[in-house]
Design a protein around this motif. Structure first.
Motif, PDB file in Angstrom:
ATOM      1  N   GLU A 568       0.678  -1.258   0.051  1.00  0.00           N
ATOM      2  CA  GLU A 568       0.035  -0.048   0.046  1.00  0.00           C
ATOM      3  C   GLU A 568       0.712   1.225  -0.072  1.00  0.00           C
ATOM      4  O   GLU A 568       0.630   2.083  -0.729  1.00  0.00           O
ATOM      5  CB  GLU A 568      -0.917  -0.011   1.169  1.00  0.00           C
ATOM      6  N   ASP A 569       1.998   1.349   0.668  1.00  0.00           N
ATOM      7  CA  ASP A 569       2.879   2.408   0.932  1.00  0.00           C
ATOM      8  C   ASP A 569       3.512   2.496  -0.439  1.00  0.00           C
ATOM      9  O   ASP A 569       3.542   3.536  -0.985  1.00  0.00           O
ATOM     10  CB  ASP A 569       4.033   2.155   1.941  1.00  0.00           C
ATOM     11  N   LYS A 571       2.690   1.371  -3.728  1.00  0.00           N
ATOM     12  CA  LYS A 571       1.852   2.095  -4.556  1.00  0.00           C
ATOM     13  C   LYS A 571       1.422   3.521  -4.480  1.00  0.00           C
ATOM     14  O   LYS A 571       1.071   4.217  -5.491  1.00  0.00           O
ATOM     15  CB  LYS A 571       0.482   1.220  -4.652  1.00  0.00           C
ATOM     16  N   SER A 572       1.734   4.222  -3.513  1.00  0.00           N
ATOM     17  CA  SER A 572       1.453   5.532  -3.250  1.00  0.00           C
ATOM     18  C   SER A 572       2.693   6.304  -3.674  1.00  0.00           C
ATOM     19  O   SER A 572       2.722   7.708  -3.790  1.00  0.00           O
ATOM     20  CB  SER A 572       1.003   6.058  -1.833  1.00  0.00           C
ATOM     21  N   LYS A 617       5.038  11.309   3.356  1.00  0.00           N
ATOM     22  CA  LYS A 617       4.802   9.960   3.473  1.00  0.00           C
ATOM     23  C   LYS A 617       6.050   9.635   4.344  1.00  0.00           C
ATOM     24  O   LYS A 617       7.115   9.815   4.081  1.00  0.00           O
ATOM     25  CB  LYS A 617       5.096   9.359   2.102  1.00  0.00           C
TER      26      LYS A 617
END
Length: 714
Positions: A568-569, A571-572, A617
């Motif tokens: 998930e990280d 992909k961001s 992030k």
């Protein structure tokens, strides 16, 4: 030598520090005493799993943290606290945390070990008073559960030593005064923000005796906890009276020693110490005689009306055909019941109160019934048993109960309670009802909870989805948070359907300051990243387990050029974006390899001089080198019910949630291998977890997610 400065919030084993401080501050020496600044912003003297939050600045000007270190600093300043064997003293001081838990099961082995150690000793170390005697006495005195166990006298050597220290040392009275002051300050603070406890109980100046009368037919749930804690509060805190624990063991078909033992254990872990434990079965002979008296006085009769007909007649105000039987007939039938004969099994005894009173609880209730099942305490001696409505007021009066505090569901039966006492000319008891605690999407019916256990719908009475004390503790609720939440509800009569959100938010307040921080990365579509600029060889550094609380300790963090991140990280991320690797520093995302919508690999370039405050992030990661990553299973739960509140006509099966358990596989940092069952931690960016099963080779550690109040959850 400059004065020492000490700031302490009285939490956990800091109760052990208080007597040492008072001894040091009262000694008549040339050296100045330490300045004791005790903050009572949190005066829960003991908090499960908590470390004392203590900061001590000694003569050197360097702060030390934790109770043990502060005591050693004081010992160095005041030699009279030091014995002749400093190594042994240090060994005992290192065990202060062992005497902090409110859970008797956790305390018991440590108390027994100390009891055995003191078999032929007057002092813990050597032949004179030293710091361990002072500190451990304080730790025990500050722990309600430990102090209760010591005062009960079962641990003979420990009790002897404890009393000897009190007799030997004049400062013990000052310690008690300070601890009591802390408790009073806490109560004052709670009363300002919580419920009112001024409920105008009558005749309290003559002494207060309350009782908690559970039936040993299941495990205690949160509703029982409220009743127990309120009775304990009025008996031991507001009025300094007596609390009785009485097992209402009048239905042998449903009762077991297993349930009785669990109730004793659960009350102890909640810090509730009854002054006396009794059983309704202790009074079976007297209750039998009282029933005979009722029959002879014309206040009770035998009835063989079938259950359905009796229910219909009571509902419609119709008298039973047996209501006007003679005393002799009623006594003869009661005797058949007592023998448990086939004829006796057909009958019950009913109080002769009213046929058509608007309060249906007064319509000739059953007070005795026949049951041939063996009783877990009295065996087969009795074949007849009193109902709760007959037994409770009589035993309350016999045992000297002054105030019967019970949930509002009994309100219609309060006139019945009074009638029983008046009919038998017994001492009156004041009754006060308070609202029971209801929670959304939660079962508190013992009958329905039993059904879920017996059908295998849950793992058992300690299932983390259950509202039992064991269930919510297994989910991660701490005892101090449980006590605070319930006592804040108070003895109000207003019935409300509570959300679990506030309940778990209260818990977060207790666990957040002390939960060690760890890292876990979900295995699903895990992403490997190479880190350019990392050292060629993997290495580890000691980092704080909790950035804001050094007393929690340190952990190993491994660093290398090969790390893992979550899908998930990954992909961001955007090309050349600057991100922060938590507990390391900034890095640029130089290459992103994908397969369809899935990121398969990353290439990062360290930029440790970058400003972590300017990145959007901040991600968790784990090095694949320099440590053994620990496999873990993260478990979350949903409500057992799909409806906020079940109505009488609702079928349980129609509203059971079919999917309440969610599991994810992950890998965690090497430090997780050291965790013990019951430890509460935080996986950064994931939440708080309680370790249910420790890691073992070939078996992943299993951790349960602890709700924080943001999204409810039970």
């Amino acid at each position: 030598m400059s004065q020492s400065q000490l700031v302490v919030a009285l939490r956990a084993n800091s109760a052990a520090l208080l007597p040492v401080l008072l001894v040091a501050s009262s000694v008549n020496e040339a050296r100045p005493s330490p300045v004791i600044n005790i903050r009572y912003e949190d005066t829960a003297l003991l908090q499960e799993g908590d470390k004392a939050i203590v900061q001590f600045t000694g003569a050197s000007g360097t702060p030390v943290y934790g109770t043990e270190n502060a005591i050693k600093e004081l010992r160095a300043t005041y030699p009279f606290l030091k014995g002749k064997d400093e190594k042994q003293e240090d060994s005992w001081l290192s065990e202060l945390d062992s005497f902090a838990p409110l859970d008797f099961k956790a305390l018991e082995p440590h108390l027994q070990r100390l009891d055995k150690h003191l078999t032929l000793r007057s002092f813990i170390v050597g032949y004179s008073l030293s710091a361990p005697d002072v500190a451990i006495w304080g730790a025990l005195r500050g722990n309600r559960v430990a102090a209760g166990a010591v005062k009960r006298g079962a641990l003979l050597n420990l009790s002897r030593w404890y009393s000897f220290v009190e007799e030997l040392c004049p400062w013990t009275a000052a310690v008690v005064e300070r601890l009591n002051a802390a408790a009073k300050e806490k109560k004052a603070a709670k009363s300002k923000e919580g419920a009112s406890y001024d409920i105008a109980l009558l005749n309290t100046e003559k002494g207060v005796v309350t009782r908690f009368p559970p039936e040993p037919s299941g495990y205690l749930h949160i509703g029982h906890a409220k009743a127990a804690l309120l009775n304990d509060y009025f008996a031991h805190e507001k009025y300094n009276g007596t609390l009785l624990l009485r097992f209402d063991d009048t239905n042998p078909s449903n009762e077991k020693m297993e349930f009785q033992d669990s109730i004793v254990e659960d009350l102890a872990l909640m810090g509730i110490k009854p002054d006396k434990t009794t059983y309704s079965s202790d009074y079976f002979d007297q209750l039998y005689q009282y029933c005979i008296q009722m029959i002879k006085d014309g206040n009770a009769y035998a009835d063989d009306t079938d259950k359905e007909t009796m229910g219909a007649e009571r509902m419609n105000g119709i008298a039973s055909k047996r209501r006007d039987a003679t005393v002799e007939e009623n006594l003869a039938r009661f005797e058949e019941m007592k023998k448990g004969t086939p004829e006796g099994l057909r009958w019950c005894i009913r109080a002769k109160i009213s046929v058509d009173n608007p309060n249906k609880a007064l319509r000739d209730p059953v007070i005795y019934r026949c049951n041939p099942a063996p009783h877990h305490r009295t065996g087969t001696k009795w074949k007849i048993y009193p109902t709760y409505d007959f037994c409770c007021p009589i035993v309350d009066s016999i045992e000297g109960v002054t105030h019967a505090l019970r949930t509002i569901e009994y309100r219609d039966r309060n006139p019945q309670y009074k009638w029983m006492i008046d009919a038998l000319k017994l001492r009156p008891v004041q009754v006060w009802d308070f609202a029971r605690m209801n929670f959304i999407k939660t079962l508190l019916s013992k009958r329905k909870l039993t059904k879920l256990v017996e059908t295998g719908a849950v793992w058992g009475w300690d299932d983390p989805r259950f509202p039992t004390i064991r269930g919510i503790r297994r989910r991660g609720m701490t005892v101090p948070a449980l006590r605070e939440f319930i006592l804040k509800q108070g003895p109000s009569k207003n019935v409300v359907n509570l959300d679990w959100t506030i309940f778990w938010a209260t818990n977060k307040k207790y666990i957040d300051p002390v939960a060690p921080r760890h890292t876990a990365i979900l295995k699903k579509d895990i992403v490997k990243a190479t880190v350019k600029g990392a050292p060629a060889a993997a290495y580890t550094e000691d980092k704080p387990k909790h950035a804001k609380n050094p007393a929690v300790g340190v952990k190993k963090v491994a660093y290398s050029g090969s790390i893992l991140l979550e899908q998930e990280d990954a992909k961001s991320f955007k090309q050349d974006e600057e991100i922060t690797l938590m507990n390391w520093g900034n890095a640029y995302v130089r290459k992103i390899h994908t397969s369809g919508d899935t990121v398969t690999e990353l290439e990062l370039e360290l930029h440790l001089e970058g400003d972590v405050k300017k990145t959007d992030k901040k991600v968790t990661w784990l090095s694949t080198e320099g440590q053994e990553m620990i496999p873990v299973e993260l478990v979350d739960f949903d409500y057992l019910l799909t409806k906020d509140s079940l109505q009488e006509e609702d079928k349980l099966e129609d509203f059971l949630n079919p999917n309440t358990e969610f599991r994810e596989d992950a890998v965690a940092d090497c430090n997780v291998a050291e965790l013990k069952e019951g430890d509460i931690i935080q996986f950064e960016r994931k939440g708080y977890y309680r370790l249910d099963r420790p890691y073992a080779p070939g078996e992943p550690a299993v951790l349960f997610n602890i709700p924080t109040g943001k999204t409810g959850g039970k």
